[in-house]
Design an enzyme around this catalytic site. Structure first.
Site, mmCIF file in Angstrom:
data_model
loop_
_atom_site.group_PDB
_atom_site.id
_atom_site.type_symbol
_atom_site.label_atom_id
_atom_site.label_comp_id
_atom_site.label_asym_id
_atom_site.label_seq_id
_atom_site.Cartn_x
_atom_site.Cartn_y
_atom_site.Cartn_z
ATOM 1 N N ARG A 49 64.629 79.519 -7.078
ATOM 2 C CA ARG A 49 65.153 81.281 -6.548
ATOM 3 C C ARG A 49 63.677 81.493 -5.961
ATOM 4 O O ARG A 49 63.627 82.311 -5.276
ATOM 5 C CB ARG A 49 64.868 81.739 -7.751
ATOM 6 C CG ARG A 49 65.470 82.997 -8.100
ATOM 7 C CD ARG A 49 65.922 84.196 -9.262
ATOM 8 N NE ARG A 49 65.297 83.485 -10.690
ATOM 9 C CZ ARG A 49 63.873 83.647 -10.437
ATOM 10 N NH1 ARG A 49 62.957 84.582 -10.262
ATOM 11 N NH2 ARG A 49 63.559 83.243 -11.908
ATOM 12 N N TYR A 101 75.427 100.014 11.204
ATOM 13 C CA TYR A 101 76.390 99.103 10.452
ATOM 14 C C TYR A 101 77.022 100.237 8.800
ATOM 15 O O TYR A 101 76.316 101.206 8.061
ATOM 16 C CB TYR A 101 75.730 97.957 9.987
ATOM 17 C CG TYR A 101 76.884 97.451 8.464
ATOM 18 C CD1 TYR A 101 78.194 96.861 8.814
ATOM 19 C CD2 TYR A 101 76.442 97.096 7.625
ATOM 20 C CE1 TYR A 101 78.948 96.331 8.202
ATOM 21 C CE2 TYR A 101 76.843 96.551 7.094
ATOM 22 C CZ TYR A 101 78.447 95.779 6.993
ATOM 23 O OH TYR A 101 79.054 95.178 6.437
ATOM 24 N N ASP A 173 66.686 96.584 13.047
ATOM 25 C CA ASP A 173 67.284 96.057 12.758
ATOM 26 C C ASP A 173 67.953 94.750 13.894
ATOM 27 O O ASP A 173 68.955 95.873 14.780
ATOM 28 C CB ASP A 173 69.029 96.405 12.068
ATOM 29 C CG ASP A 173 70.428 95.336 11.873
ATOM 30 O OD1 ASP A 173 70.017 94.613 12.539
ATOM 31 O OD2 ASP A 173 70.958 95.573 10.953
ATOM 32 N N LYS A 198 75.427 86.518 11.409
ATOM 33 C CA LYS A 198 75.643 86.838 12.696
ATOM 34 C C LYS A 198 74.876 85.745 13.762
ATOM 35 O O LYS A 198 75.518 84.415 13.703
ATOM 36 C CB LYS A 198 75.099 87.935 12.787
ATOM 37 C CG LYS A 198 76.012 89.098 12.231
ATOM 38 C CD LYS A 198 76.847 89.250 11.475
ATOM 39 C CE LYS A 198 77.892 89.899 10.461
ATOM 40 N NZ LYS A 198 77.242 90.395 9.459
#
Length: 381
Positions: A49, A101, A173, A198
């Site tokens: 983690r 988005y 972004d 993406k």
């Protein structure tokens, strides 16, 4: 030595922070939850983690591509965005591009607002609007450029200057163009976010997200949030993204070549009323794009003549796949109204032009002639 981006994509960061002595050409997947210690002090790796060698190598690679001080890999793009907004406190104000988005807009309207952060959506393509929205409480400006789905372009340098003069952060972004075509940190941004699902991963087979920081201090703050909240990228998914990045430069060049050919072809179709692609010289921000980016990418939005035509295209494409997401080897077509932007308030959708005649196309690496023929037959006579 700083390698060129094509070389970085294939070989990763110039120097690896962790070496296991084996030098596997394909970086190993350290599929483990925890790590053994040989002494009382903590070693470099303790618990996945927090740190993992596979994820670390991926983070170093993405940081090098974006020319950042640090990169932190998360389990999704939305987890990455949430980590960025954890830098803000109740009472802070953030200026956001109005065309974002839909998942980002949903997060801002539901989570950031609940946490006491004042969010103001403005048309950031007009720098005067950004300047007018600044307040003493403004702590961040958040951009998508090109934007999703209207392909609007914002001046990153100008926004960086305004943000820093106000003592605020500029967050960009960079999902649509990837570090192959745009590197916002070199233009003055403080943080860059990616949906790594993406273009970075590039094969529609894994979910991931990234935050890239201009300074070690910002990177440490984001990393602390990731370690504390636990939304870090798993080892196997880290390896998948590493594998995808090896072909990133090649894929970006191919999708851009295809996208320009498709955009030109669509302009001549009688059922297409508007083509939104920053690589067309008639795009209002064509010159700005050329000044801050090395390319225009593979994302196109188009407005057709009716909702019936839009439905016909979505249900009749054969090579192109009707599906959400973008940036993979396969071409995908999306209906923003009911898919990516269905949670955006109706009034905002109408103002932005996200209507029942708008389609978004993520151009893949197939043959451009096949894609054009597929769109032509789907659009009908």
């Amino acid at each position: 030595m700083r390698y060129k981006r094509d070389t970085q994509c294939v070989h990763g960061a110039p120097e690896r922070a962790y070496e296991d002595g084996v030098r596997s050409v394909s970086f190993p997947i350290y599929q483990t939850a925890t790590f053994a210690h040989t002494k009382i002090e903590h070693g470099q790796f303790n618990y996945t983690r927090q740190d993992n060698p596979t994820r670390l190598h991926l983070e170093e690679t993405v940081a090098a591509l974006e020319e950042g001080a640090d990169a932190i890999a998360f389990a999704s793009g939305m987890v990455a965005i949430a980590a960025v907004f954890e830098l803000l406190s109740p009472g802070d104000h953030v200026i956001c591009s109005e065309d974002l988005y839909g998942g980002t807009t949903r997060y801002l309207n539901n989570v950031s607002a609940k946490n006491g952060v004042a969010v103001e959506f403005v048309d950031t393509t007009e720098i005067a609007n950004v300047k007018a929205a600044l307040r003493p409480q403004t702590k961040a400006i958040y951009l998508e450029t090109p934007s999703n789905p209207m392909m609007n372009v914002t001046d990153i340098r100008a926004c960086a200057a305004l943000a820093h003069e106000a003592g605020a952060l500029l967050i960009v972004d960079n999902t649509f163009l990837s570090p192959i075509f745009q590197r916002p940190l070199t233009l003055g941004a403080d943080l860059v976010v990616h949906s790594g699902s993406k273009y970075l991963a590039g094969h529609n087979d894994t979910i991931s997200g990234f935050v890239v920081a201009a300074t070690k201090e910002l990177g440490d703050a984001i990393r602390l949030t990731g370690k504390t909240t636990g939304g870090m990228l798993a080892p196997f998914d880290s390896w998948l993204v590493l594998r995808g990045i090896k072909t990133l430069a090649l894929r970006m060049e191919r999708v851009q070549k295809n996208a320009l050919a498709i955009a030109k072809a669509l302009k001549g179709n009688p059922h297409v009323k508007q083509v939104l692609y920053a690589g067309l010289p008639e795009h209002p921000a064509y010159a700005l794009s050329r000044s801050q980016s090395d390319g225009f990418g593979g994302m196109i939005s188009l407005r057709v003549d009716s909702a019936e035509t839009a439905e016909r295209v979505l249900t009749h494409v054969r090579v192109i796949t009707f599906a959400e997401s973008l940036g993979g080897t396969e071409s995908l077509i999306t209906y923003p109204l009911t898919q990516t932007h269905n949670d955006v308030p109706e009034e905002m959708r109408a103002r932005l032009g996200i209507t029942d005649t708008l389609l978004r196309l993520s151009v893949g690496i197939e043959d451009a002639d096949d894609l054009i023929a597929d769109l032509t037959q789907a659009l009908g006579d």
